[in-house]
Design an enzyme around this catalytic site. Structure first.
Site, mmCIF file in Angstrom:
data_model
loop_
_atom_site.group_PDB
_atom_site.id
_atom_site.type_symbol
_atom_site.label_atom_id
_atom_site.label_comp_id
_atom_site.label_asym_id
_atom_site.label_seq_id
_atom_site.Cartn_x
_atom_site.Cartn_y
_atom_site.Cartn_z
ATOM 1 N N HIS A 128 -42.418 32.215 -19.175
ATOM 2 C CA HIS A 128 -41.356 31.212 -19.307
ATOM 3 C C HIS A 128 -39.994 31.896 -19.398
ATOM 4 O O HIS A 128 -39.022 31.467 -18.765
ATOM 5 C CB HIS A 128 -41.643 30.374 -20.559
ATOM 6 C CG HIS A 128 -40.573 29.427 -20.949
ATOM 7 N ND1 HIS A 128 -40.611 28.074 -20.655
ATOM 8 C CD2 HIS A 128 -39.409 29.609 -21.636
ATOM 9 C CE1 HIS A 128 -39.533 27.490 -21.147
ATOM 10 N NE2 HIS A 128 -38.791 28.405 -21.745
ATOM 11 N N GLU A 129 -39.920 32.980 -20.182
ATOM 12 C CA GLU A 129 -38.647 33.686 -20.336
ATOM 13 C C GLU A 129 -38.250 34.409 -19.050
ATOM 14 O O GLU A 129 -37.070 34.446 -18.686
ATOM 15 C CB GLU A 129 -38.739 34.669 -21.508
ATOM 16 C CG GLU A 129 -39.018 34.023 -22.857
ATOM 17 C CD GLU A 129 -38.028 32.924 -23.211
ATOM 18 O OE1 GLU A 129 -36.854 33.016 -22.803
ATOM 19 O OE2 GLU A 129 -38.432 31.963 -23.896
ATOM 20 N N HIS A 132 -36.622 31.876 -16.870
ATOM 21 C CA HIS A 132 -35.230 31.583 -17.224
ATOM 22 C C HIS A 132 -34.284 32.555 -16.523
ATOM 23 O O HIS A 132 -33.224 32.162 -16.019
ATOM 24 C CB HIS A 132 -35.038 31.711 -18.741
ATOM 25 C CG HIS A 132 -35.344 30.475 -19.513
ATOM 26 N ND1 HIS A 132 -34.840 29.233 -19.183
ATOM 27 C CD2 HIS A 132 -36.097 30.293 -20.631
ATOM 28 C CE1 HIS A 132 -35.266 28.331 -20.059
ATOM 29 N NE2 HIS A 132 -36.035 28.942 -20.940
ATOM 30 N N GLU A 189 -35.647 24.033 -19.563
ATOM 31 C CA GLU A 189 -36.903 24.350 -20.233
ATOM 32 C C GLU A 189 -38.097 23.887 -19.407
ATOM 33 O O GLU A 189 -39.098 24.598 -19.267
ATOM 34 C CB GLU A 189 -36.935 23.714 -21.624
ATOM 35 C CG GLU A 189 -35.959 24.321 -22.615
ATOM 36 C CD GLU A 189 -36.229 25.795 -22.861
ATOM 37 O OE1 GLU A 189 -37.406 26.162 -23.047
ATOM 38 O OE2 GLU A 189 -35.274 26.580 -22.854
#
Length: 263
Positions: A128-129, A132, A189
């Protein structure tokens, strides 16, 4: 004067329009080199001010997971701008959290390592990071904040009464916070969740574990704020979105070499 300013603003917006790796329209106007410098300075400050985990087993686990995810991300999203190098640091912090900064800087809290029951669950958050960073979300957020401040400044220029100006700026400030900033962050997100799901599956981590991770996070975090007033989707929303894309993620996982990162 007003048409000139509005024309310049329109040109400013149009020249910064681009697409995220998922095809979402985005506005990211800050040069990449500036964003990378901001990320590097901020990360260096964090390392100076926060204790770093020295346990070699934990660090090997996190580095192994991050390395596989970064390589998979380059394959899954070949058109996305990829940092030349990545730095992943484990911080001694009981909060089950992780974060990403422009330029390929990722921080993982020891609290998250404890909440994640399997390497695949930890890969859910690290992926997920990584997403980003690939999607340039930090640039979008900074561009957005700069744009909101410029808009409120223009309101002051075109408002005659000081009382009316204050009231209007306050109203716009609240409206911008609830109507633009928070939902936009939730969009980031959600996009990072789905990109991270594909990345972890491509890297050989079971994507089904992403749902289990968020169930664990729900138990660890307790009651959440109303989603309308939060910068993050609530856990049920996240689980629903991930589940809806699980079949395509499982197809990637079945074609991948299983990841072998363990403590």
């Amino acid at each position: 004067m007003r048409p000139l300013i509005l024309g310049l603003l329109a040109l400013f917006l149009l020249t910064g329009c681009q697409e995220s790796p998922t095809g979402r329209n985005q506005l990211a106007l800050v040069p990449d080199a500036v964003m990378a410098d901001i990320g590097q300075q901020s990360f260096a400050q964090m390392k100076e001010q926060n204790p770093v985990q020295e346990d070699p087993r934990v660090n090997r686990l996190v580095q192994c997971i991050a390395g596989k995810l970064v390589r998979a991300a380059a394959i899954q999203y070949p058109a996305a701008p990829m940092p030349e190098s990545w730095e992943v640091v484990v911080f001694r912090n009981d909060t089950p959290n992780a974060f990403a900064l422009p330029g390929g800087k990722i921080g993982v809290h020891t609290g998250l390592v404890r909440v994640a029951e399997t390497p695949a669950q930890l890969a859910t958050v690290i992926g997920h990071e990584v997403a980003h960073v690939l999607a340039d979300h930090g640039n979008e957020r900074l561009t957005q904040e700069l744009g909101l401040k410029a808009s409120l400044f223009l309101v002051g220029l075109f408002t005659e009464s000081e009382i009316a100006e204050d009231q209007l700026q306050n109203a716009l400030g609240i409206g911008a916070q609830l109507g633009i900033t928070l939902p936009f962050s939730r969009a980031h997100e959600s996009e990072a969740d789905l990109m991270g799901l594909a990345i972890m599956a491509r890297a050989g981590f079971n994507p089904e574990q992403s749902v289990e991770l968020w169930r664990n996070m729900a138990r660890a975090s307790g009651e959440q704020p109303l989603e309308f007033l939060s910068t993050h989707p609530n856990h049920d929303t996240r689980i629903g979105d991930l589940s809806a894309h699980m079949e395509s993620a499982n197809q990637l996982f079945r074609a991948a070499v299983p990841a072998d990162c363990n403590l």
